[in-house]
Design an enzyme around this catalytic site. Sequence first.
Site, PDB file in Angstrom:
ATOM      1  N   ARG A  62       0.824  -1.213   0.000  1.00 28.15           N
ATOM      2  CA  ARG A  62       0.000   0.000   0.000  1.00 28.15           C
ATOM      3  C   ARG A  62       0.858   1.263   0.000  1.00 28.15           C
ATOM      4  O   ARG A  62       0.489   2.261  -0.587  1.00 28.15           O
ATOM      5  CB  ARG A  62      -0.991   0.024   1.163  1.00 28.15           C
ATOM      6  CG  ARG A  62      -2.058   1.082   0.932  1.00 28.15           C
ATOM      7  CD  ARG A  62      -3.083   1.309   2.075  1.00 28.15           C
ATOM      8  NE  ARG A  62      -3.462   0.150   2.804  1.00 28.15           N
ATOM      9  CZ  ARG A  62      -2.979  -0.159   4.012  1.00 28.15           C
ATOM     10  NH1 ARG A  62      -2.144   0.654   4.635  1.00 28.15           N
ATOM     11  NH2 ARG A  62      -3.370  -1.249   4.622  1.00 28.15           N
ATOM     12  N   TYR A 115     -10.230  22.250 -11.946  1.00 31.78           N
ATOM     13  CA  TYR A 115     -10.970  21.067 -12.409  1.00 31.78           C
ATOM     14  C   TYR A 115     -12.215  20.861 -11.521  1.00 31.78           C
ATOM     15  O   TYR A 115     -12.152  21.056 -10.306  1.00 31.78           O
ATOM     16  CB  TYR A 115     -10.030  19.855 -12.394  1.00 31.78           C
ATOM     17  CG  TYR A 115     -10.766  18.542 -12.498  1.00 31.78           C
ATOM     18  CD1 TYR A 115     -11.654  18.301 -13.541  1.00 31.78           C
ATOM     19  CD2 TYR A 115     -10.580  17.551 -11.537  1.00 31.78           C
ATOM     20  CE1 TYR A 115     -12.342  17.114 -13.614  1.00 31.78           C
ATOM     21  CE2 TYR A 115     -11.265  16.352 -11.616  1.00 31.78           C
ATOM     22  CZ  TYR A 115     -12.153  16.141 -12.658  1.00 31.78           C
ATOM     23  OH  TYR A 115     -12.839  14.965 -12.723  1.00 31.78           O
ATOM     24  N   ASP A 187      -1.066  22.732  -9.435  1.00 30.38           N
ATOM     25  CA  ASP A 187      -1.434  21.603 -10.302  1.00 30.38           C
ATOM     26  C   ASP A 187      -0.835  21.875 -11.677  1.00 30.38           C
ATOM     27  O   ASP A 187      -1.251  22.789 -12.384  1.00 30.38           O
ATOM     28  CB  ASP A 187      -2.961  21.465 -10.352  1.00 30.38           C
ATOM     29  CG  ASP A 187      -3.409  20.234 -11.128  1.00 30.38           C
ATOM     30  OD1 ASP A 187      -2.720  19.861 -12.102  1.00 30.38           O
ATOM     31  OD2 ASP A 187      -4.463  19.657 -10.780  1.00 30.38           O
ATOM     32  N   LYS A 212      -3.130  12.018 -17.544  1.00 33.68           N
ATOM     33  CA  LYS A 212      -3.098  12.856 -18.747  1.00 33.68           C
ATOM     34  C   LYS A 212      -1.765  12.699 -19.487  1.00 33.68           C
ATOM     35  O   LYS A 212      -1.407  11.608 -19.834  1.00 33.68           O
ATOM     36  CB  LYS A 212      -3.388  14.298 -18.336  1.00 33.68           C
ATOM     37  CG  LYS A 212      -4.586  14.435 -17.385  1.00 33.68           C
ATOM     38  CD  LYS A 212      -5.893  14.069 -18.077  1.00 33.68           C
ATOM     39  CE  LYS A 212      -6.956  13.559 -17.122  1.00 33.68           C
ATOM     40  NZ  LYS A 212      -7.310  14.481 -16.061  1.00 33.68           N
TER      41      LYS A 212
HETATM   42  O1  7XF Z   1      -8.224  11.817 -10.743  1.00 30.45           O
HETATM   43  P1  7XF Z   1      -7.743  12.212 -12.089  1.00 30.45           P
HETATM   44  O2  7XF Z   1      -6.507  11.481 -12.515  1.00 30.45           O
HETATM   45  O3  7XF Z   1      -8.825  12.182 -13.126  1.00 30.45           O
HETATM   46  O4  7XF Z   1      -7.234  13.746 -11.993  1.00 30.45           O
HETATM   47  C1  7XF Z   1      -8.008  14.797 -11.483  1.00 30.45           C
HETATM   48  C2  7XF Z   1      -7.528  16.065 -12.129  1.00 30.45           C
HETATM   49  C3  7XF Z   1      -6.674  16.887 -11.406  1.00 30.45           C
HETATM   50  N1  7XF Z   1      -6.207  18.041 -11.919  1.00 30.45           N
HETATM   51  C4  7XF Z   1      -6.543  18.431 -13.159  1.00 30.45           C
HETATM   52  C5  7XF Z   1      -6.006  19.702 -13.695  1.00 30.45           C
HETATM   53  C6  7XF Z   1      -7.382  17.634 -13.928  1.00 30.45           C
HETATM   54  O5  7XF Z   1      -7.690  18.052 -15.174  1.00 30.45           O
HETATM   55  C7  7XF Z   1      -7.892  16.426 -13.412  1.00 30.45           C
HETATM   56  C8  7XF Z   1      -8.785  15.549 -14.197  1.00 30.45           C
HETATM   57  N2  7XF Z   1      -9.372  16.132 -15.307  1.00 30.45           N
HETATM   58  C9  7XF Z   1     -10.056  15.365 -16.354  1.00 30.45           C
HETATM   59  C10 7XF Z   1     -10.518  16.382 -17.416  1.00 30.45           C
HETATM   60  O6  7XF Z   1     -10.530  17.582 -17.161  1.00 30.45           O
HETATM   61  O7  7XF Z   1     -10.808  15.961 -18.538  1.00 30.45           O
HETATM   62  C11 7XF Z   1     -11.128  14.527 -15.763  1.00 30.45           C
HETATM   63  C12 7XF Z   1     -12.204  14.005 -16.601  1.00 30.45           C
HETATM   64  S1  7XF Z   1     -13.809  14.169 -15.818  1.00 30.45           S
END
Ligand code: 7XF
Length: 398
Positions: A62, A115, A187, A212
């Site tokens: 973990r 986000y 971020d 991403k």
């Molecule tokens: O938990 P994840 O890996 O989806 O990451 C959350 C997240 C954190 N920071 C930023 C700047 C993000 O863009 C995201 C996730 N974003 C996707 C998007 O905007 O397309 C999630 C799809 S609903």
Amino acid sequence: MKSGRNKRAGQATRAIHLGYDPATAQGALTPPIYLTSTYAFESVEQGAALFRGEREGYIYGRTKNPTQSLLEQRIADLENAEAALVVASGMAAISGTFWSLLSQGDGIVADKVVYGNTYALLDKGVTRFGIETKFVDFTNLDEVAAAIGPKTKLVYFETPANPNLRIVDIAGVVALARAKNVLVVVDNTFATPILQRPIDLGADLVIHSATKFLGGHGDLLAGVVAGKAETIKTIRMNGLRFLTGATISPFAAFLMLRGLKTLEIRVERHSKSAATIAERLSKHPAIETLHYPGLADHPRAAIVKRQMSAGGGLIAFEIKGGIKAGIAVMDKLDIIRRAVSLGDAETLIQHPASMTHAAYEPEVRAKHGISDGLIRLSVGLENVEDIWDDLEQALAAV
Ligand code: 7XF
């Protein structure tokens, strides 16, 4: 890579070689995946010493795994951080950080544009446990300064921000926060360490949705937090070990190591193609507003130039005729996929108000400057003329 070389190797070279010697794994060119949940101790005393933290080593999957450790070493290196922690998703990285570093009565000052589920965590999650969140406009440093109070423990923002790509001056926020002893958490998902390194600008922690660009192939979920070794240890030993338990699987860690090998070359291509598409959209009669950090006439071009080496792979725009026309254009696309997420090989398009930012209440979303008509495009690795042809035919049809 042999240590003791005078010159530090380049980012791409380090992302391919750092921390691994094939001679330690029967000559295997690719680092092996350690698919194990637990580790055998040499003796009861050795196991106990590991638990007491008197010895370094692996105890249970973990908190860490060797495949994950190599990945963490490479990510820390790319961000110029002392250490990194990789977890099961971007949200796991953000929540694990908050749960580890904040207590009841503490405050967060966050940007208005983040986000959707980061907004939800800040507005409806941590607030349930006595942590206070204030949302202000981080493009106005006076507003940030005024919002930081005696309870404030950390400031949180994205740049470029999801979904409208607005730019926050990282060094400017750092200067304010330093003076008040407040942690700066950035971020860096949209820029990646190839284009922007917040820690070099004084930020304390860098967060990623590694789902991403870092993963890069749309086949894994992962999150990163990087910063000082001591802070990362706290987030691993509290946030990950007993607060969230959101461990990355060894297989996902392996896929991400594979993704990192091409990070630099991919981000360069994403960015170059996005710049071409943005340039053409800027002259297209159907486009009402256009947001791309790499355009020379971007309202914050001077800050972009200071903190990013290129504009990145994301574009946001509004179409004349509003969201009705926008949806019609999106539904006419052929190779461009209608999907959330970003940084994949495939070009992806989505509608923030109804998708990634649906967690914002509509009136808050409007107040925070995320318009209903906004469309977000993640420019992929296809040949740029094919991406453009698809966009152009869809725009022409409406
Ligand atoms: O938990 P994840 O890996 O989806 O990451 C959350 C997240 C954190 N920071 C930023 C700047 C993000 O863009 C995201 C996730 N974003 C996707 C998007 O905007 O397309 C999630 C799809 S609903």
